[in-house]
Design a protein around this motif. Structure first.
Motif, short mmCIF file in Angstrom:
data_model
loop_
_atom_site.label_atom_id
_atom_site.label_comp_id
_atom_site.label_asym_id
_atom_site.label_seq_id
_atom_site.Cartn_x
_atom_site.Cartn_y
_atom_site.Cartn_z
N ALA A 152 0.79 -1.24 0.00
CA ALA A 152 0.00 0.00 0.00
C ALA A 152 0.82 1.29 0.00
O ALA A 152 0.50 2.25 -0.71
CB ALA A 152 -0.93 0.00 1.21
N ARG A 193 -0.63 -18.23 6.51
CA ARG A 193 0.16 -17.17 7.15
C ARG A 193 1.64 -17.53 7.00
O ARG A 193 2.14 -18.45 7.63
CB ARG A 193 -0.21 -17.00 8.62
N GLN A 199 0.59 -9.87 -2.12
CA GLN A 199 -0.64 -9.11 -1.89
C GLN A 199 -1.17 -8.54 -3.20
O GLN A 199 -0.41 -8.34 -4.16
CB GLN A 199 -0.36 -7.94 -0.93
N GLU A 266 -9.65 -14.67 7.70
CA GLU A 266 -9.58 -13.55 6.75
C GLU A 266 -8.94 -13.91 5.41
O GLU A 266 -7.88 -14.51 5.36
CB GLU A 266 -8.77 -12.43 7.42
N LEU A 267 -9.61 -13.45 4.35
CA LEU A 267 -9.04 -13.53 3.00
C LEU A 267 -8.60 -12.17 2.52
O LEU A 267 -7.63 -12.02 1.79
CB LEU A 267 -10.13 -13.98 2.01
N ARG A 273 -9.22 4.13 4.97
CA ARG A 273 -7.98 4.59 5.60
C ARG A 273 -7.99 6.11 5.79
O ARG A 273 -6.96 6.69 6.15
CB ARG A 273 -6.77 4.21 4.74
N ALA A 309 -6.04 -7.65 -0.59
CA ALA A 309 -6.20 -9.11 -0.61
C ALA A 309 -4.85 -9.80 -0.61
O ALA A 309 -3.84 -9.20 -0.98
CB ALA A 309 -6.99 -9.51 -1.85
N1 GAP Z 1 -2.52 -2.63 3.35
C1 GAP Z 1 -3.37 -3.26 4.29
C2 GAP Z 1 -2.93 -4.61 4.64
O1 GAP Z 1 -1.83 -5.02 4.34
P1 GAP Z 1 -3.68 -6.77 5.92
O2 GAP Z 1 -5.06 -7.19 6.37
O3 GAP Z 1 -2.61 -6.78 6.92
O4 GAP Z 1 -3.89 -5.33 5.29
C3 GAP Z 1 -4.06 -7.79 3.55
O5 GAP Z 1 -3.24 -7.67 4.69
C4 GAP Z 1 -4.14 -9.23 3.11
O6 GAP Z 1 -2.83 -9.75 2.89
C5 GAP Z 1 -4.75 -10.17 4.15
O7 GAP Z 1 -6.17 -10.15 4.09
C6 GAP Z 1 -4.20 -11.52 3.71
O8 GAP Z 1 -4.94 -12.06 2.64
C7 GAP Z 1 -2.82 -11.12 3.20
N2 GAP Z 1 -1.82 -11.40 4.26
C8 GAP Z 1 -1.49 -10.63 5.30
N3 GAP Z 1 -0.53 -11.21 6.06
C9 GAP Z 1 -0.26 -12.40 5.47
C10 GAP Z 1 0.64 -13.46 5.77
N4 GAP Z 1 1.48 -13.41 6.80
N5 GAP Z 1 0.66 -14.55 4.95
C11 GAP Z 1 -0.16 -14.61 3.87
N6 GAP Z 1 -1.03 -13.63 3.54
C12 GAP Z 1 -1.08 -12.54 4.32
#
Ligand code: GAP
Length: 439
Positions: A152, A193, A199, A266-267, A273, A309
């Protein structure tokens, strides 16, 4: 039909490894925890997920443009965004077994889930999730850099560049797909995770008074994206965050959640913001990060609606939702009922036998199809087994060349889900498959 039974997770992980979707990284060195490599089939699936996102979010819209910003970034960005101060999870250590846990994920905050001891956990301390490294040969603080924990910020720091070069005006968005890195305390659940992941994020800049309306719009659009790509309605939901769950920059957030084998999780997050990031970066950098409306001479800092996402997490959800087993002629068939748009291969070309007179026309059919679609080619084993192999990786159509082909110039097209077969003339094959594959 396989439901959300507890074995689904194991089955999908095993299939991923066995068929070349996802491998444990550095496996020959004993594996490197929480990192994964996408194999020949998985890389196609992941690309297709990202391509579908880009198509929906950028290609089919007039109000969104793309960006590919760098992963290495100076501390100033993360100082300003608040990540250096706030992007942390509460870490507790077990004094008995030494295991580390995220306090906010513990079912019982007094008991260690690894060894079962009670009253053995330390006080929680905030653990920053960003990876830090050094750029350049001189090890001092001036060369300190971070691997981005979200894509972002690339959109915020390029806001003025994009505004000036794209001639867009709010409401408009900047989209990006790329790797992000987080030093997660408890990575796990396969690729759900991980410490390195991909992303797919879009920052949508809007006049402040329209922010609520666009927030609701993007919640709906993003929910529909998953439904449209085949996630069943009863496995996906939108959940609004409570006040105490909101990130430091957000005034409203909703999660799109998928029903994983371990429950709803969560997906994707959709957040309002506000003008937090643009205002902070403007203040810290001295740059003007505003929109100047020449019609009424008004200047304002746009609010941002962000659908964020995870590509790797979405790929896993698509796999879980598509996995199915059914009995066919006293035999169990495993089939991935993936939407054709995200299926790794769209078509498999299969000569009925390895006899040279069938190989040549099979290669010609393959040459006819390859410019249009990602195709597999397989001439080993009995045809029934080859169909099953393709079912397992979700290939929607198999095209079989047999001895009749030499006379009638036609092939058998077999459909994955119904297993029905049709005889189609080679001259009409591309058109026949286009009607079915180009949705
Ligand atoms: N810019 C906002 C942001 O990054 P977030 O909810 O922390 O928001 C967005 O991350 C998406 O990134 C999550 O919904 C998830 O799908 C993915 N994501 C975040 N951390 C992750 C991780 N450690 N492993 C895999 N996917 C991850």
């Amino acid at each position: 039909m396989v439901t959300n039974d507890e074995t689904l997770f194991e089955k999908v992980v095993n299939l991923s490894k066995r068929r070349g979707f996802i491998f444990q990284s550095a496996e020959i060195y004993g594996g490197f925890r929480s990192t994964y490599d996408y194999g020949p089939i998985g890389v196609q699936l992941l690309r297709n997920v990202k391509d579908q996102w880009w198509r929906t979010m950028v290609q089919l819209r007039q109000d969104v443009v793309g960006l590919d910003a760098s992963i290495l970034s100076p501390p100033a960005i993360w100082e300003t965004s608040g990540h250096l101060q706030n992007f942390s999870d509460p870490l507790v250590d077990c004094k008995e077994c030494g295991a580390r846990h995220r306090e906010d994920k513990l079912e019982d905050p007094t008991t260690c889930p690894s060894c079962g001891e009670s009253s053995c956990l330390t006080e929680a301390r905030e653990f920053n999730l960003m990876f830090r490294t050094q750029a350049g040969p001189v090890v001092d603080t001036s060369a300190e850099v971070y691997l981005r924990p979200e894509t972002a910020q690339g959109m915020f720091i390029n806001f003025a560049n994009v505004l000036n070069t794209s001639r867009k005006k709010p409401p408009f968005g900047i989209a990006q797909i790329g790797k992000s890195f987080r030093n997660e305390i408890t990575p796990g659940n396969f690729v759900f995770r991980t410490r390195e992941f991909e992303q797919m994020e879009m920052e949508y800049f809007v006049p402040p008074e329209e922010a609520d309306e666009w927030y609701r719009y993007w919640c709906g659009e993003r929910h529909n994206w998953y439904l449209n790509l085949g996630i069943p309605d009863n496995k996906i939901r939108l959940r609004e965050h409570a006040e105490d769950e909101l990130s430091h920059y957000s005034s409203a957030t909703a999660d799109i959640e998928f029903l994983f084998p371990w429950g709803w999780d969560e997906l994707e997050g959709i957040a309002n913001r506000t003008d937090y990031d643009l205002k902070k970066h403007a203040e810290a950098s001295g740059s003007r990060l505003e929109y100047h409306d020449a019609n009424n001479e008004e200047r304002y800092t746009p609010y941002v609606i962000e659908p964020a996402a995870g590509a790797t997490r979405a790929a896993m959800a698509f796999l879980m939702a598509a996995y199915d087993e059914e009995e066919v002629n006293d035999d169990m068939r495993t089939v991935l009922r993936l939407d054709p748009r995200i299926a790794p291969y769209k078509i498999a070309v299969l000569p009925l036998s390895k006899k040279p007179e069938l190989i040549e026309p099979s290669q010609e059919v393959l040459g006819l199809l390859q410019p249009h679609w990602m195709c597999d080619y397989d001439q080993t084993q009995a045809i029934g087994r080859r169909y099953r192999r393709q079912d397992e990786i979700g290939t929607p159509y198999c095209v079989t060349i047999d001895f009749d082909t030499l006379d009638d110039q036609a092939v058998t097209v077999r459909e994955r889900d119904t297993m029905t077969q049709e005889r189609i003339p080679i001259v009409g094959l591309v058109e026949h498959l286009s009607d079915r594959l180009n949705l």
